[in-house]
Design an enzyme around this catalytic site. Sequence first.
Site, short mmCIF file in Angstrom:
data_model
loop_
_atom_site.label_atom_id
_atom_site.label_comp_id
_atom_site.label_asym_id
_atom_site.label_seq_id
_atom_site.Cartn_x
_atom_site.Cartn_y
_atom_site.Cartn_z
CE LYS A 9 28.84 -20.15 -41.61
NZ LYS A 9 29.48 -21.13 -40.71
CG ASP A 136 28.28 -16.79 -38.63
OD1 ASP A 136 29.25 -16.34 -37.99
OD2 ASP A 136 27.97 -17.99 -38.66
O1 C5P Z 1 26.31 -14.49 -32.79
P1 C5P Z 1 25.59 -15.79 -32.88
O2 C5P Z 1 24.16 -15.71 -32.44
O3 C5P Z 1 25.73 -16.46 -34.20
O4 C5P Z 1 26.33 -16.74 -31.84
C1 C5P Z 1 25.77 -17.92 -31.35
C2 C5P Z 1 26.54 -18.36 -30.13
O5 C5P Z 1 27.85 -18.80 -30.53
C3 C5P Z 1 26.80 -17.27 -29.10
O6 C5P Z 1 25.75 -17.21 -28.18
C4 C5P Z 1 28.06 -17.74 -28.44
O7 C5P Z 1 27.79 -18.77 -27.50
C5 C5P Z 1 28.82 -18.40 -29.57
N1 C5P Z 1 29.82 -17.52 -30.24
C6 C5P Z 1 30.97 -17.18 -29.56
N2 C5P Z 1 31.90 -16.40 -30.18
C7 C5P Z 1 31.71 -15.96 -31.45
C8 C5P Z 1 30.54 -16.29 -32.15
C9 C5P Z 1 29.60 -17.08 -31.51
O8 C5P Z 1 31.17 -17.58 -28.42
N3 C5P Z 1 32.65 -15.21 -32.04
#
Ligand code: C5P
Length: 296
Positions: A9, A136
């Site tokens: 993406k 995501d």
């Molecule tokens: O949810 P995911 O594992 O993809 O997120 C990775 C990191 O990105 C999280 O640990 C956080 O630090 C940050 N993040 C965030 N806010 C979001 C998505 C991700 O702070 N909406």
Amino acid sequence: MLSLQVPAKINLDLRIAPPRPDGFHPLSSWFVTVGLFDELTLGTYPLPGIHFSCDDPTLAVDGRNLVVRAAGDLLLLPAAKNAGLSITLTKRIPTGGGLGGGSADAAFTLLGVNKLLGLGLSLPQLAAHAAKLGSDVAFFLHGPSALCTGRGEIVDPLPAPRPTAALLVLPQIRMPTPAVYKEFDRLALGSTLGTAAEQVQAWTAAGSLPAADLLARLVNDLEPPAYALAPELRDLHHALERQLHRTIRMSGSGSTLFTLYDDLADAQAAAARLAANETHGTHYRAVQLCPPLPPL
Ligand code: C5P
């Protein structure tokens, strides 16, 4: 046996608000799939559990891998009791590039295992598993074009944009997403987000614009913190804008940069021109936006 093409993406637009009490950031982002694919093969296996292999030696093949976690989550269901799975992943989507490869692999694992084992889970049930795996992941259950809100896990479909192609610029830089968000907080940045309904309406209208006009409306709130951490990425962004005479954006938390084209042939010509003069190992890929995928 199922053989799946798993698309990457890009975030055409990404607006982020200051963090919530749980540390996650409310966001509003227009996600589209692009024609850059991992390959995921799923089959049943005579021994119970997950038998996973991946051609990229830098990736973990245990419970740290999102594919293993996604499959493992579904194997806990009573309907999957004692099932054995063989899963092979061929990586083509660069990791640490803001292209969502790991999330896409996890989402297609959920879809594939659901089908292979005949678990009969609905899309909302799969989305609940997706949200546990990462912000995501849910997008890839829906694709190819959607507004994602909440921490990214709330998905509202959008029409595919009129521009049909993107040039992806893939530098030899990996951006760790948590560090980029941390820098965003340190810089005390943050957009005020409209409601999802307002955003869906606005992007549905803007999506009918030709590439140059649509590009002028796109923002990525993670560019300032990413460029503060990797100034060479900011330099590359500016150099590309000078060379191509068009707006460049970053995808997700970087490091992939992109621009849009109305025709794939124009993106291919730009990729070839840039590749001919490349000296830092940066890769250039012309890709289709929202490519058609075979039904699962
Ligand atoms: O949810 P995911 O594992 O993809 O997120 C990775 C990191 O990105 C999280 O640990 C956080 O630090 C940050 N993040 C965030 N806010 C979001 C998505 C991700 O702070 N909406």
